[in-house]
Design an enzyme around this catalytic site. Structure first.
Site, PDB file in Angstrom:
ATOM      1  N   TYR A 155       0.836  -1.207   0.000  1.00  0.00           N
ATOM      2  CA  TYR A 155       0.000   0.000   0.000  1.00  0.00           C
ATOM      3  C   TYR A 155       0.873   1.261   0.000  1.00  0.00           C
ATOM      4  O   TYR A 155       0.677   2.167  -0.818  1.00  0.00           O
ATOM      5  CB  TYR A 155      -0.937   0.021   1.205  1.00  0.00           C
ATOM      6  CG  TYR A 155      -1.704   1.317   1.323  1.00  0.00           C
ATOM      7  CD1 TYR A 155      -2.774   1.583   0.458  1.00  0.00           C
ATOM      8  CD2 TYR A 155      -1.346   2.288   2.246  1.00  0.00           C
ATOM      9  CE1 TYR A 155      -3.461   2.781   0.527  1.00  0.00           C
ATOM     10  CE2 TYR A 155      -2.028   3.493   2.319  1.00  0.00           C
ATOM     11  CZ  TYR A 155      -3.080   3.732   1.461  1.00  0.00           C
ATOM     12  OH  TYR A 155      -3.767   4.932   1.517  1.00  0.00           O
ATOM     13  N   LYS A 159       1.292   4.264  -2.981  1.00  0.00           N
ATOM     14  CA  LYS A 159       1.082   5.697  -2.767  1.00  0.00           C
ATOM     15  C   LYS A 159       2.357   6.495  -3.056  1.00  0.00           C
ATOM     16  O   LYS A 159       2.286   7.661  -3.461  1.00  0.00           O
ATOM     17  CB  LYS A 159       0.583   5.958  -1.347  1.00  0.00           C
ATOM     18  CG  LYS A 159      -0.843   5.449  -1.126  1.00  0.00           C
ATOM     19  CD  LYS A 159      -1.814   6.007  -2.159  1.00  0.00           C
ATOM     20  CE  LYS A 159      -3.251   5.626  -1.915  1.00  0.00           C
ATOM     21  NZ  LYS A 159      -4.174   6.174  -2.932  1.00  0.00           N
TER      22      LYS A 159
END
Length: 266
Positions: A155, A159
């Site tokens: 994750y 990002k």
């Protein structure tokens, strides 16, 4: 109020930050194109926004885990002849746990959602915006993109991609009338942590989660002001600033401690 012909297309627009952003755009006179997986939720939100704000709401039930879905979104919106003035890339998910233990297929889906869908929709709509020399794109990233994330390795990495991707595009369009804004929230009161199986993490159980409406307002205001970036929340600004001067290994260790289950080590 925005001109009535303006549409804002928002992915993940039925819950959390995406829902709050949709509410703000509708409140300011934008018609909405909402993209999410659940048609029932889409119908509920569409009825709500029409009633509250008197705007048009188009719904598209699409699974952005699928590589073809963003292309289908673009084609269907084009077929309806709807002019997209604002693109909000918001839909995203994570997965919690040691990388050696987590599900690779879910992680590849997350890469497609958090990166693939952002690339595809941005490419398709930025071409239109450049051709007419107007438009706005809000990239919902995360302070996780600025920090290594043990127990959320994929994750945070997705990002980080969104952050550098956005910065590169901002440079490419700097001489146009197009605004591309990067919104970096910290941990926020949304459905994200349940979907990531992360509800027991220390930062969630013991932390102070941000209000999604406040995060959305920060992002909306920054986009309308033509800003390149907004880190939502003073604590998050301080954390990102501190991470710039600390060795990455120390930042990673601090993040690891925050991400551990809250009952560990007691």
């Amino acid at each position: 109020m925005a001109a009535t012909s303006n549409y804002a297309l928002i992915t993940g627009g039925t819950v959390g930050i995406g829902y709050e952003l949709a509410n703000l755009f509708a409140q300011n006179g934008y018609h909405l194109i909402l993209v999410a997986r659940d048609q029932t939720e889409l119908d509920q939100r569409a009825a709500e926004f029409r009633q509250k704000h008197g705007v048009e709401v188009v719904t598209l039930a699409k699974d952005l885990f699928q590589r073809q879905a963003p292309f289908e979104v673009y084609d269907e919106v084009k077929a309806k002849g709807l002019p997209v003035e604002v693109l909000v890339n918001n839909a995203g998910q994570g997965q919690y746990g040691e990388f050696v233990d987590t599900d690779i297929n879910r992680e590849l889906d997350i890469v497609q959602l958090n990166i693939g869908a952002y690339i595809t929709l941005t490419k398709l709509y930025l071409k239109e915006m450049v051709a007419r020399n107007s438009g706005k794109i809000l990239m919902v990233s995360s302070i996780g993109g600025e920090l290594p994330g043990p127990l959320q390795a994929v994750y945070h990495a997705t990002k980080a991609f969104v952050s550098t991707f956005t910065e590169a595009l901002q440079n490419e369009v700097k001489d146009t009338n197009i605004t591309i804004t990067k919104l970096l929230p910290g941990p926020t009161e949304t459905d994200f942590f349940r979907k990531a199986d992360m509800e027991n993490a220390k930062m969630i159980k013991e932390g102070d989660l941000a209000d999604a409406a406040k995060v959305a307002q920060d992002g909306y205001d920054a986009l309308m002001a033509g800003k390149l970036e907004i880190i939502s929340g003073f604590k998050n600004k301080a954390m990102v600033a501190a991470s710039k001067v600390m060795p990455d290994s120390l930042v990673a260790e601090a993040m690891h401690q925050q991400a551990k289950p809250s009952d560990e080590g007691k």
